[in-house]
Structure formats: C-alpha cells, structure tokens
Design a protein around this motif. Structure first.
Motif, PDB file in Angstrom:
ATOM      1  N   ARG A 166       0.891  -1.129  -0.016  1.00  0.00           N
ATOM      2  CA  ARG A 166      -0.085   0.090   0.086  1.00  0.00           C
ATOM      3  C   ARG A 166       0.693   1.167  -0.053  1.00  0.00           C
ATOM      4  NH1 ARG A 166      -1.248   1.544   5.645  1.00  0.00           N
ATOM      5  NH2 ARG A 166      -0.275   0.183   7.148  1.00  0.00           N
ATOM      6  N   LEU A 167       0.452   2.528  -1.034  1.00  0.00           N
ATOM      7  CA  LEU A 167       0.945   3.699  -0.907  1.00  0.00           C
ATOM      8  C   LEU A 167       0.473   4.371   0.291  1.00  0.00           C
ATOM      9  CD1 LEU A 167       2.828   5.837  -2.061  1.00  0.00           C
ATOM     10  CD2 LEU A 167       1.006   6.206  -3.705  1.00  0.00           C
ATOM     11  N   CYS A 168       1.015   4.865   1.222  1.00  0.00           N
ATOM     12  CA  CYS A 168       0.324   5.640   2.514  1.00  0.00           C
ATOM     13  C   CYS A 168       0.810   6.868   2.087  1.00  0.00           C
ATOM     14  CB  CYS A 168       0.947   5.188   3.852  1.00  0.00           C
ATOM     15  SG  CYS A 168       0.581   3.218   4.069  1.00  0.00           S
ATOM     16  N   ARG A 203       8.834  10.891  -7.272  1.00  0.00           N
ATOM     17  CA  ARG A 203       9.873  10.360  -6.633  1.00  0.00           C
ATOM     18  C   ARG A 203       9.580   8.928  -5.972  1.00  0.00           C
ATOM     19  NH1 ARG A 203      15.208  10.495  -6.007  1.00  0.00           N
ATOM     20  NH2 ARG A 203      16.125  10.401  -3.913  1.00  0.00           N
ATOM     21  N   ILE A 204       8.224   8.980  -5.331  1.00  0.00           N
ATOM     22  CA  ILE A 204       8.009   7.320  -4.932  1.00  0.00           C
ATOM     23  C   ILE A 204       7.719   6.503  -5.841  1.00  0.00           C
ATOM     24  CG2 ILE A 204       5.192   8.036  -4.479  1.00  0.00           C
ATOM     25  CD1 ILE A 204       7.289   6.282  -1.716  1.00  0.00           C
ATOM     26  N   ALA A 205       7.136   6.939  -6.990  1.00  0.00           N
ATOM     27  CA  ALA A 205       6.604   5.937  -8.157  1.00  0.00           C
ATOM     28  C   ALA A 205       8.125   5.608  -8.626  1.00  0.00           C
ATOM     29  CB  ALA A 205       6.240   6.819  -9.273  1.00  0.00           C
ATOM     30  N   GLU A 206       9.247   6.428  -8.812  1.00  0.00           N
ATOM     31  CA  GLU A 206      10.520   6.005  -9.219  1.00  0.00           C
ATOM     32  C   GLU A 206      11.156   4.849  -8.253  1.00  0.00           C
ATOM     33  OE1 GLU A 206      12.335   9.697  -9.581  1.00  0.00           O
ATOM     34  OE2 GLU A 206      11.619  10.247 -11.634  1.00  0.00           O
ATOM     35  N   LYS A 207      11.078   5.166  -7.048  1.00  0.00           N
ATOM     36  CA  LYS A 207      11.536   4.088  -6.002  1.00  0.00           C
ATOM     37  C   LYS A 207      10.889   3.034  -5.851  1.00  0.00           C
ATOM     38  CE  LYS A 207      13.492   7.665  -2.769  1.00  0.00           C
ATOM     39  NZ  LYS A 207      13.530   8.245  -1.264  1.00  0.00           N
ATOM     40  N   ALA A 208       9.762   3.052  -6.039  1.00  0.00           N
ATOM     41  CA  ALA A 208       8.734   1.705  -6.233  1.00  0.00           C
ATOM     42  C   ALA A 208       9.128   0.774  -7.419  1.00  0.00           C
ATOM     43  CB  ALA A 208       7.191   2.047  -6.098  1.00  0.00           C
ATOM     44  N   VAL A 209       9.234   1.577  -8.713  1.00  0.00           N
ATOM     45  CA  VAL A 209       9.487   0.606  -9.962  1.00  0.00           C
ATOM     46  C   VAL A 209      10.852   0.154  -9.586  1.00  0.00           C
ATOM     47  CG1 VAL A 209       9.943   1.013 -12.262  1.00  0.00           C
ATOM     48  CG2 VAL A 209       8.073   2.125 -11.356  1.00  0.00           C
ATOM     49  N   ALA A 210      11.901   1.017  -9.119  1.00  0.00           N
ATOM     50  CA  ALA A 210      13.165   0.455  -9.018  1.00  0.00           C
ATOM     51  C   ALA A 210      13.305  -0.756  -7.861  1.00  0.00           C
ATOM     52  CB  ALA A 210      14.147   1.524  -8.503  1.00  0.00           C
ATOM     53  N   ILE A 230       8.234  -2.862  -7.591  1.00  0.00           N
ATOM     54  CA  ILE A 230       6.653  -2.918  -7.299  1.00  0.00           C
ATOM     55  C   ILE A 230       6.083  -2.017  -8.270  1.00  0.00           C
ATOM     56  CG2 ILE A 230       5.222  -1.866  -5.512  1.00  0.00           C
ATOM     57  CD1 ILE A 230       7.694  -2.025  -3.486  1.00  0.00           C
ATOM     58  N   LYS A 231       5.001  -2.487  -9.016  1.00  0.00           N
ATOM     59  CA  LYS A 231       3.968  -2.016 -10.019  1.00  0.00           C
ATOM     60  C   LYS A 231       2.851  -1.830  -9.245  1.00  0.00           C
ATOM     61  CE  LYS A 231       6.421  -2.016 -13.965  1.00  0.00           C
ATOM     62  NZ  LYS A 231       6.677  -0.698 -14.679  1.00  0.00           N
ATOM     63  N   ARG A 232       2.345  -2.518  -8.758  1.00  0.00           N
ATOM     64  CA  ARG A 232       0.822  -2.474  -8.139  1.00  0.00           C
ATOM     65  C   ARG A 232       0.835  -2.261  -6.670  1.00  0.00           C
ATOM     66  NH1 ARG A 232      -3.468  -2.671 -10.226  1.00  0.00           N
ATOM     67  NH2 ARG A 232      -5.414  -3.812  -9.507  1.00  0.00           N
ATOM     68  N   VAL A 233       0.053  -1.233  -6.361  1.00  0.00           N
ATOM     69  CA  VAL A 233      -0.114  -0.824  -4.931  1.00  0.00           C
ATOM     70  C   VAL A 233      -1.548  -0.415  -4.541  1.00  0.00           C
ATOM     71  CG1 VAL A 233       2.291  -0.041  -4.523  1.00  0.00           C
ATOM     72  CG2 VAL A 233       0.270   1.581  -5.358  1.00  0.00           C
ATOM     73  N   GLY A 285       4.347   5.266 -13.433  1.00  0.00           N
ATOM     74  CA  GLY A 285       4.425   3.935 -13.381  1.00  0.00           C
ATOM     75  C   GLY A 285       3.705   2.966 -12.397  1.00  0.00           C
ATOM     76  N   LEU A 286       3.090   3.507 -11.344  1.00  0.00           N
ATOM     77  CA  LEU A 286       2.474   2.775 -10.670  1.00  0.00           C
ATOM     78  C   LEU A 286       1.032   2.573 -10.809  1.00  0.00           C
ATOM     79  CD1 LEU A 286       3.631   4.290  -6.867  1.00  0.00           C
ATOM     80  CD2 LEU A 286       4.121   1.867  -7.679  1.00  0.00           C
ATOM     81  N   GLU A 287       0.301   1.378 -10.531  1.00  0.00           N
ATOM     82  CA  GLU A 287      -1.052   1.091 -10.867  1.00  0.00           C
ATOM     83  C   GLU A 287      -1.583   1.037  -9.600  1.00  0.00           C
ATOM     84  OE1 GLU A 287      -0.826  -2.556 -13.121  1.00  0.00           O
ATOM     85  OE2 GLU A 287       0.677  -1.660 -14.703  1.00  0.00           O
TER      86      GLU A 287
END
Length: 118
Positions: free
Chosen positions: A26-28, A78-85, A88-91, A115-117
């Motif tokens: 989850r993205l909080c 920034r959080i999307a870039e860190k997640a993809v790195a 993590i794609k789906r949250v 890039g986040l879904e």
C-alpha cells in the motif's frame, strides 16, 4: 487529541481494514501544512519498502515550499520511481483518511503517471 484527528483516524482505519484483504503493498500518504510524505508498506504492514517526502535533500533543494500541489507532484513522481526500482508496480492507495483532492490527488496522479498502478 482533537475531534478532527479522531475522525480522520477512524476513516483511515476503515480504509486500511479494506486494503488488508487485497494482500498487496500500500501507498500511504500523510500530509501536514508544511510537508507531504509517502511510503510504500509491504502487504503484512511490517516493513517500509520505499519512502519519499518533501524533507528529502534532493526535493528540498528544488522546492520553495513543501506544502503545495507542486511539491506533492514531485513526491508522487519520486515515490513511483523508487517503487519501480524496487520492483513494485501495483499498490493500493491509502490516503490515511485525508480527502482525495488537492495535494493528495496530485501525489496520486503523479505516481500513476510515473508507473504505479492502483
């Protein structure tokens, strides 16, 4: 604790109980008048996998003020870039009881664009 904070925490609890059933990261989001914070927590809720905020040195250098929509967009990116790195794609989006408008919406839209879904 004020009544407004109690109401927000109650709304946040409802959302988190619903998200727990999805068994997905989850993205909080948390916001204060001066800053906005985002973190991705694993499905069990025990570990932070990625985090970004307006307090980061790289973001702070490019921002005049951390409590506006432009700052929220940068944190979302920034959080999307860190997640993809981190792979993590789906949250699931956890707005922590805050209304989905303004800075919270800007952060969510920027994360989706990068890039986040959810």
């Amino acid at each position: 604790m004020g009544i407004q904070i109690e109401k927000r925490e109650r709304r946040a609890g409802r959302t988190r109980r619903r998200i727990r059933g999805f068994n997905v990261e989850r993205l909080c989001v948390h916001r204060t008048p001066r800053h906005i914070y985002a973190q991705i927590v694993d499905a069990t809720g025990g570990r932070v996998l990625a985090a970004a905020s307006t307090l980061e040195r790289e973001l702070r250098a490019s921002l005049k003020h951390g409590g506006n929509v432009e700052a929220a967009k940068l944190v979302g990116k920034r959080i999307a870039e860190k997640a993809v790195a981190a792979g993590i794609k789906r949250v699931a989006f956890d707005r922590s009881g805050f209304r989905y408008h303004g800075r919270v919406k800007a952060l969510a839209d920027a994360a989706r664009e990068n890039g986040l879904e959810f």
